[in-house]
Enzyme design. Sequence first.
Site, PDB file in Angstrom:
ATOM      1  N   GLN A 195      33.045 -18.842  61.162  1.00  0.00           N
ATOM      2  CA  GLN A 195      31.799 -19.583  60.966  1.00  0.00           C
ATOM      3  C   GLN A 195      31.433 -19.638  59.490  1.00  0.00           C
ATOM      4  O   GLN A 195      31.928 -18.878  58.670  1.00  0.00           O
ATOM      5  CB  GLN A 195      30.655 -18.905  61.731  1.00  0.00           C
ATOM      6  N   GLU A 214      23.406 -12.898  55.831  1.00  0.00           N
ATOM      7  CA  GLU A 214      23.440 -11.768  56.755  1.00  0.00           C
ATOM      8  C   GLU A 214      24.204 -10.588  56.158  1.00  0.00           C
ATOM      9  O   GLU A 214      24.829 -10.704  55.102  1.00  0.00           O
ATOM     10  CB  GLU A 214      24.067 -12.183  58.087  1.00  0.00           C
ATOM     11  N   HIS A 226      33.283 -16.521  57.481  1.00  0.00           N
ATOM     12  CA  HIS A 226      33.340 -15.162  58.015  1.00  0.00           C
ATOM     13  C   HIS A 226      33.633 -15.153  59.507  1.00  0.00           C
ATOM     14  O   HIS A 226      33.385 -16.138  60.211  1.00  0.00           O
ATOM     15  CB  HIS A 226      32.019 -14.420  57.758  1.00  0.00           C
ATOM     16  N   ARG A 239      30.735 -23.885  63.233  1.00  0.00           N
ATOM     17  CA  ARG A 239      31.960 -23.234  63.691  1.00  0.00           C
ATOM     18  C   ARG A 239      33.149 -23.995  63.110  1.00  0.00           C
ATOM     19  O   ARG A 239      33.395 -25.148  63.456  1.00  0.00           O
ATOM     20  CB  ARG A 239      31.999 -23.214  65.218  1.00  0.00           C
TER      21      ARG A 239
END
Length: 231
Positions: free
Chosen positions: A6, A26, A84, A104
């Site tokens: 992703q 994140e 990642h 994606r």
Amino acid sequence: RNLSVQVHANDEQASQLDPPDLGKTEAWVILDAKPGSKLYAGLKRGYDLASVQREFNEDRLESCLHAVHPQPGDCFFIPAGTVHALGEGLLVAEIQQASDTTFRLFDWNRVGADGKPRALHVQQSLDVIDFDRGPVDAQVPMVIENSDAEKVERLVNCDKFILDRQTLSGSTNVGGDDRFHIVCVLSGELAIEGDPAKTTLTVGQTVLLPASVTATLSAEADAVFLNAYLP
């Protein structure tokens, strides 16, 4: 199983979507890793838009990805725009921006229960990849001095969140800074003093402390917990 490969838009890119959204930066803290487990974080050096698109078209996207064999305790910072994927056999604690947008890029050529592959967002992914980012390796924790906790490691300090890992035997105050705090126990047990429910947090449990609260956390023996909050 491996999760899909992703990439997330940053705030500026996501604001142009319909409907507009936040970006998604994140971080992962590895809690457990089976032998041989891998994660993918960033592109190998030297890959640009043309070469990534070529490898994707020739079904060799994995050759572009920087693979890491993580160890428990490692922390990986994944800013928006970083390609990642988490591999099989990993248990992680994750903190991220509140965003509903995920692109994606690759799903390992799998098919779903209906026999069809899941939808990919190839062009959207290519549009938001940060090709200057390069390979991502584990963070080097920075030890914070002058804390009530016996040990405080700053794992991530970015404009979206701060993520600390604290070791405690005794008590420490969390909060009181007009920010909410998310506390997640990694080992041992934590009690929240003064809590009418007499809550004791055990491994894997998480509590959100409102911005209006100063909480006293206590541990009879060494407890390790994550403390995530806004900058």
